[in-house]
Design a protein around this motif. Structure first.
Motif, PDB file in Angstrom:
ATOM      1  N   GLY A 337       0.825  -1.207   0.000  1.00 54.58           N
ATOM      2  CA  GLY A 337       0.000   0.000   0.000  1.00 54.58           C
ATOM      3  C   GLY A 337       0.860   1.258   0.000  1.00 54.58           C
ATOM      4  N   PHE A 338       1.950   1.213   0.777  1.00 56.43           N
ATOM      5  CA  PHE A 338       2.878   2.346   0.848  1.00 56.43           C
ATOM      6  C   PHE A 338       3.513   2.592  -0.532  1.00 56.43           C
ATOM      7  CE2 PHE A 338       7.166   3.998   1.461  1.00 56.43           C
ATOM      8  CZ  PHE A 338       6.941   5.083   2.286  1.00 56.43           C
ATOM      9  N   ASP A 339       4.022   1.532  -1.153  1.00 57.13           N
ATOM     10  CA  ASP A 339       4.707   1.671  -2.455  1.00 57.13           C
ATOM     11  C   ASP A 339       3.730   2.185  -3.519  1.00 57.13           C
ATOM     12  OD1 ASP A 339       6.998   0.768  -1.299  1.00 57.13           O
ATOM     13  OD2 ASP A 339       6.858  -1.279  -2.090  1.00 57.13           O
ATOM     14  N   ARG A 340       2.492   1.682  -3.469  1.00 56.29           N
ATOM     15  CA  ARG A 340       1.481   2.094  -4.456  1.00 56.29           C
ATOM     16  C   ARG A 340       1.210   3.593  -4.342  1.00 56.29           C
ATOM     17  NH1 ARG A 340      -3.470   1.594  -3.278  1.00 56.29           N
ATOM     18  NH2 ARG A 340      -4.712   2.356  -4.985  1.00 56.29           N
ATOM     19  N   LEU A 341       1.111   4.042  -3.100  1.00 54.06           N
ATOM     20  CA  LEU A 341       0.776   5.453  -2.872  1.00 54.06           C
ATOM     21  C   LEU A 341       1.940   6.365  -3.265  1.00 54.06           C
ATOM     22  CD1 LEU A 341      -1.552   7.109  -1.976  1.00 54.06           C
ATOM     23  CD2 LEU A 341      -0.865   6.821   0.384  1.00 54.06           C
ATOM     24  N   VAL A 342       3.164   5.925  -2.983  1.00 54.52           N
ATOM     25  CA  VAL A 342       4.337   6.706  -3.401  1.00 54.52           C
ATOM     26  C   VAL A 342       4.321   6.831  -4.925  1.00 54.52           C
ATOM     27  CG1 VAL A 342       6.857   6.662  -3.579  1.00 54.52           C
ATOM     28  CG2 VAL A 342       5.750   6.126  -1.390  1.00 54.52           C
ATOM     29  N   ALA A 343       4.019   5.736  -5.616  1.00 50.61           N
ATOM     30  CA  ALA A 343       3.996   5.768  -7.090  1.00 50.61           C
ATOM     31  C   ALA A 343       2.890   6.698  -7.603  1.00 50.61           C
ATOM     32  CB  ALA A 343       3.795   4.344  -7.627  1.00 50.61           C
ATOM     33  N   LEU A 344       1.721   6.656  -6.964  1.00 48.17           N
ATOM     34  CA  LEU A 344       0.611   7.530  -7.377  1.00 48.17           C
ATOM     35  C   LEU A 344       0.990   9.002  -7.204  1.00 48.17           C
ATOM     36  CD1 LEU A 344      -2.588   5.843  -5.858  1.00 48.17           C
ATOM     37  CD2 LEU A 344      -2.174   6.308  -8.276  1.00 48.17           C
ATOM     38  N   ARG A 345       1.619   9.293  -6.063  1.00 48.44           N
ATOM     39  CA  ARG A 345       2.019  10.664  -5.755  1.00 48.44           C
ATOM     40  C   ARG A 345       3.051  11.155  -6.765  1.00 48.44           C
ATOM     41  NH1 ARG A 345       4.492  10.994   0.152  1.00 48.44           N
ATOM     42  NH2 ARG A 345       6.212  10.205  -1.093  1.00 48.44           N
ATOM     43  N   GLU A 346       4.038  10.299  -7.062  1.00 43.81           N
ATOM     44  CA  GLU A 346       5.096  10.694  -8.006  1.00 43.81           C
ATOM     45  C   GLU A 346       4.537  10.871  -9.405  1.00 43.81           C
ATOM     46  OE1 GLU A 346       8.814   8.621  -5.632  1.00 43.81           O
ATOM     47  OE2 GLU A 346       8.180   7.751  -7.560  1.00 43.81           O
ATOM     48  N   SER A 347       3.631   9.989  -9.784  1.00 45.30           N
ATOM     49  CA  SER A 347       3.054  10.068 -11.126  1.00 45.30           C
ATOM     50  C   SER A 347       2.253  11.364 -11.275  1.00 45.30           C
ATOM     51  CB  SER A 347       2.186   8.832 -11.361  1.00 45.30           C
ATOM     52  OG  SER A 347       1.286   9.060 -12.391  1.00 45.30           O
ATOM     53  N   ALA A 348       1.453  11.707 -10.258  1.00 39.91           N
ATOM     54  CA  ALA A 348       0.672  12.953 -10.321  1.00 39.91           C
ATOM     55  C   ALA A 348       1.617  14.151 -10.436  1.00 39.91           C
ATOM     56  CB  ALA A 348      -0.216  13.073  -9.088  1.00 39.91           C
ATOM     57  N   GLU A 349       2.686  14.132  -9.657  1.00 37.10           N
ATOM     58  CA  GLU A 349       3.626  15.259  -9.665  1.00 37.10           C
ATOM     59  C   GLU A 349       4.309  15.384 -11.024  1.00 37.10           C
ATOM     60  OE1 GLU A 349       6.486  15.100  -6.479  1.00 37.10           O
ATOM     61  OE2 GLU A 349       6.460  17.289  -6.352  1.00 37.10           O
ATOM     62  N   SER A 350       4.683  14.222 -11.595  1.00 38.56           N
ATOM     63  CA  SER A 350       5.373  14.265 -12.893  1.00 38.56           C
ATOM     64  C   SER A 350       4.458  14.801 -13.989  1.00 38.56           C
ATOM     65  CB  SER A 350       5.888  12.869 -13.264  1.00 38.56           C
ATOM     66  OG  SER A 350       4.780  12.062 -13.624  1.00 38.56           O
ATOM     67  N   ARG A 351       3.141  14.763 -13.741  1.00 41.51           N
ATOM     68  CA  ARG A 351       2.213  15.259 -14.754  1.00 41.51           C
ATOM     69  C   ARG A 351       1.677  16.654 -14.395  1.00 41.51           C
ATOM     70  NH1 ARG A 351      -1.994  11.560 -16.291  1.00 41.51           N
ATOM     71  NH2 ARG A 351      -1.814  10.228 -14.484  1.00 41.51           N
ATOM     72  N   GLY A 352       2.390  17.331 -13.490  1.00 41.44           N
ATOM     73  CA  GLY A 352       2.116  18.753 -13.274  1.00 41.44           C
ATOM     74  C   GLY A 352       1.335  19.086 -12.017  1.00 41.44           C
ATOM     75  N   ALA A 353       0.921  18.084 -11.241  1.00 42.20           N
ATOM     76  CA  ALA A 353       0.168  18.387 -10.013  1.00 42.20           C
ATOM     77  C   ALA A 353       1.109  18.999  -8.970  1.00 42.20           C
ATOM     78  CB  ALA A 353      -0.464  17.121  -9.464  1.00 42.20           C
ATOM     79  N   THR A 354       0.540  19.807  -8.081  1.00 42.21           N
ATOM     80  CA  THR A 354       1.318  20.355  -6.966  1.00 42.21           C
ATOM     81  C   THR A 354       1.111  19.444  -5.759  1.00 42.21           C
ATOM     82  OG1 THR A 354       0.903  22.563  -7.828  1.00 42.21           O
ATOM     83  CG2 THR A 354       1.667  22.418  -5.547  1.00 42.21           C
ATOM     84  N   VAL A 355       2.183  18.831  -5.300  1.00 38.15           N
ATOM     85  CA  VAL A 355       2.110  17.840  -4.216  1.00 38.15           C
ATOM     86  C   VAL A 355       2.783  18.438  -2.983  1.00 38.15           C
ATOM     87  CG1 VAL A 355       2.882  15.538  -3.520  1.00 38.15           C
ATOM     88  CG2 VAL A 355       2.081  15.926  -5.862  1.00 38.15           C
ATOM     89  N   THR A 356       1.999  18.663  -1.924  1.00 38.78           N
ATOM     90  CA  THR A 356       2.535  19.373  -0.760  1.00 38.78           C
ATOM     91  C   THR A 356       2.402  18.540   0.513  1.00 38.78           C
ATOM     92  OG1 THR A 356       1.666  21.372  -1.810  1.00 38.78           O
ATOM     93  CG2 THR A 356       2.458  21.588   0.459  1.00 38.78           C
ATOM     94  N   PRO A 357       3.503  17.915   0.965  1.00 42.28           N
ATOM     95  CA  PRO A 357       3.452  17.220   2.255  1.00 42.28           C
ATOM     96  C   PRO A 357       3.421  18.251   3.377  1.00 42.28           C
ATOM     97  CG  PRO A 357       5.415  16.627   0.961  1.00 42.28           C
ATOM     98  CD  PRO A 357       4.823  17.830   0.325  1.00 42.28           C
ATOM     99  N   VAL A 358       2.627  17.970   4.410  1.00 42.75           N
ATOM    100  CA  VAL A 358       2.550  18.863   5.572  1.00 42.75           C
ATOM    101  C   VAL A 358       2.640  18.002   6.840  1.00 42.75           C
ATOM    102  CG1 VAL A 358       1.177  20.647   4.391  1.00 42.75           C
ATOM    103  CG2 VAL A 358       0.007  18.781   5.597  1.00 42.75           C
ATOM    104  N   GLY A 359       2.680  18.669   7.999  1.00 40.27           N
ATOM    105  CA  GLY A 359       2.667  17.909   9.258  1.00 40.27           C
ATOM    106  C   GLY A 359       4.065  17.649   9.775  1.00 40.27           C
ATOM    107  N   HIS A 360       4.125  16.867  10.873  1.00 44.12           N
ATOM    108  CA  HIS A 360       5.380  16.660  11.589  1.00 44.12           C
ATOM    109  C   HIS A 360       5.724  15.179  11.682  1.00 44.12           C
ATOM    110  CE1 HIS A 360       5.176  20.817  13.030  1.00 44.12           C
ATOM    111  NE2 HIS A 360       3.880  20.584  13.109  1.00 44.12           N
ATOM    112  N   LYS A 361       7.028  14.916  11.640  1.00 41.49           N
ATOM    113  CA  LYS A 361       7.509  13.550  11.884  1.00 41.49           C
ATOM    114  C   LYS A 361       7.825  13.444  13.370  1.00 41.49           C
ATOM    115  CE  LYS A 361       9.728  13.348   7.347  1.00 41.49           C
ATOM    116  NZ  LYS A 361      10.985  13.193   6.596  1.00 41.49           N
TER     117      LYS A 361
END
Ligand code: NAD
Length: 519
Positions: A337-361
């Motif tokens: 599930g983690f790998d799938r979501l990373v791939a979805l996020r990267e694919s959206a970004e590569s196609r021009g989406a603005t991807v903004t992580p927020v929050g604290h580790k």
């Protein structure tokens, strides 16, 4: 059986049939917050184990189904009391195997006694269903609801105890015996709970078979002596289960995946309580709930303000080990599930989406030891991107603008999913009008999260998000058959009565059977 390795208790989820553990191979259960930690072992149940468990369910069925629902409720209430003891430990175990924060795990494991008590409370109504007189113009009949026979239950890893008992409890009060296939990723807390249930119920009424879906799950779906199958999981697996179940025409209840839209109308007042509701709707269980909000459509005049306020609120989320009370959300549960979501996020970004992580580790040093992901807000995304059209099942949320409510409704409905949805507005009447036009089994107004779907209200998906509905008496009758016993005193007024009385050689000129041809 619980063992220790000197550090942490390791728990075993065995094949449990008729109260006995049955030998099997085992595989490890990994802590998603610390992947080097093995939390326990689960049995790799086979088709043979399923055969044994179903045979036990078949053997126990006559006696269990012959009890009144009131008598079955007494067993269920005793089990609920027993399960109530030790809930805190089982919640901690669930957090270690699933990752969610402790208070969410408490709700999950607490679902077992809650469901047992709720459906035990429907005993009187169930008993009334077992023999109802029906008066017709031609005489009397009796309508009976009878338990269908052994029920198979297959559930996913995201809310394992709550969902399993949401299927087990109605099947039991209806008079069925059950075989549960536990989810391989998160089997331990459920296994412990099922062991307690099995201790209270008569032998064979409940059996538990952990194992891989394509092995133990497929065998259960196919088994000819399983008369009803309750499946909760993804749409793809649901279709496969349906193919198996079609081999012997068992009835099916299906609670499947969702890609829930939230439509935010321009008159919505953005307040702290509203933002809190949105955080719960989107980020509960790190986004791994079937009816989490999975895409947000905001009416254009409000779009910028909404994205800013949503991002600011989400930036306060702390991501960490679910056992640490400072964590708002835990890690994702599975590597896949983690790998799938990373791939979805990267694919959206590569196609021009603005991807903004927020929050604290919470623990940046140990971040890479778990499947942790920060809440992520995605804007400027194409409406046809996979992150919008599919079920992402994680804390990554696309927010899209719309200029016309018709477009928002069309976008919400332009999908094969139809589990839940929500409409947000200060004008509840207007929100209800929009809600009526959204194709989803549950449409919420100004809320959209776990807890918003009470047991008295049907729950389930339209289109490919499911078959049938759960909750209430409907969940009970899902695993029952209707039987009509018809016993008319006088049949003389029935269609064909005269014709079937007055026939035969006295009234009818019968042609000669063989006409000899004229020579
Ligand atoms: P999944 O479909 O992969 O697995 C669900 C269960 O099916 C597991 O126990 C698995 O072992 C079993 N399985 C897998 N392959 C099988 C096969 N061939 N035959 C029989 N059984 C098989 O789903 P998942 O990843 O565990 O869960 C996440 C999905 O479940 C999401 O799509 C989520 O939306 C959905 N879900 C729906 C609801 C609901 O009420 N509608 C609730 C929770 C989760």
């Amino acid at each position: 059986m619980t063992t220790t390795d000197g550090h942490a208790a390791k728990v075993i989820a065995p094949v449990l049939i008729a109260g006995e553990e049955v030998p099997s191979d085992f595989a490890p259960v990994v802590n998603p917050a610390r992947t080097s930690e093995i939390v326990g072992q689960y049995a790799l149940g086979t088709a043979h184990h399923i055969d044994l468990a179903v045979a036990a369910a078949v053997a126990a069925f006559p006696q269990w189904s012959a009890l009144t629902a009131g008598e079955r409720a007494e067993y269920m209430l005793r089990a609920a009391d027993l399960i109530e003891v030790g809930l805190e430990d089982r919640a901690a175990l669930l957090t270690r195997e699933q990752g969610k924060v402790l208070w969410e795990s408490k709700l999950d494991v607490g679902g077992a006694p809650m469901m047992l008590r709720y459906f035990a409370g429907l005993a009187e109504e169930t008993d009334r269903l077992t023999e109802a007189a029906v008066t017709t113009a031609r005489g009397n009949a009796v309508l009976r609801y009878v338990p269908v026979g052994p029920v198979g239950i297959i559930t996913p890893w995201n809310t394992p105890v709550y969902l399993a008992f949401g299927a087990i409890a109605p099947a039991l009060i209806a008079g069925n015996t059950v075989v549960v296939k536990l989810p391989e990723e998160v089997p331990l807390a459920l296994s412990e709970t099922l062991r307690l249930l099995a201790d209270v119920l008569p032998t064979g009424v409940v059996s538990a078979v952990p194992g891989l879906g394509e092995v133990a799950g497929a065998a259960l779906a196919l088994h000819p002596d399983i008369r009803h199958l309750s499946f909760t999981g993804s749409i793809e697996t649901g279709k496969s289960v349906m193919r198996g179940a079609s081999m012997n025409l068992k009835t099916l209840g299906m609670e499947l995946g969702g890609n829930d839209p939230a439509i935010v109308l321009a008159d919505t007042k953005i307040t702290e309580p509203l933002l809190s509701e949105f955080m719960a709707g989107v980020f509960s269980s790190s986004g791994q709930i079937c009816f989490n909000v999975k895409r947000i459509y905001v009416e254009q005049p409000l779009y910028k303000e909404f994205v800013e306020a949503f991002s600011e609120k989400a930036s306060r989320i702390v991501v960490g080990n679910g056992l640490d009370p400072r964590s708002t959300i835990g890690p994702l549960t599975t590597k896949a599930g983690f790998d799938r979501l990373v791939a979805l996020r990267e694919s959206a970004e590569s196609r021009g989406a603005t991807v903004t992580p927020v929050g604290h580790k919470l623990d940046a040093g140990g971040w890479d030891d778990g499947y942790f992901m920060l809440p992520t807000i995605v804007t400027s995304i194409d409406a046809r991107d996979d992150l919008v059209t599919g079920e992402q099942f994680g804390p990554v949320i696309p927010i899209l603008p719309f200029s016309n409510v018709e477009d928002a409704i069309a976008a919400a409905n332009d999908t094969e999913y139809g589990l839940a949805a929500s409409v947000w507005s200060s004008d509840v009447d207007r929100a209800r009008d929009v809600a009526r036009r959204v194709q989803a089994g549950n449409v919420f107004i100004n809320v959209h999260r776990v807890g918003a779907s009470p047991m008295q209200v049907p729950f389930g998906g339209m289109k490919q998000s499911g078959l049938g509905r759960n909750h209430g008496m409907q969940a009970v009758t899902n695993s029952m058959e209707e039987q009509a016993i018809i016993d008319f005193d006088d049949t003389s007024h029935m269609p064909g009565a005269r014709e079937w009385q007055d026939f035969g050689p006295d009234d009818v000129i019968i042609p000669s059977p063989i006409q000899e041809p004229n020579e």
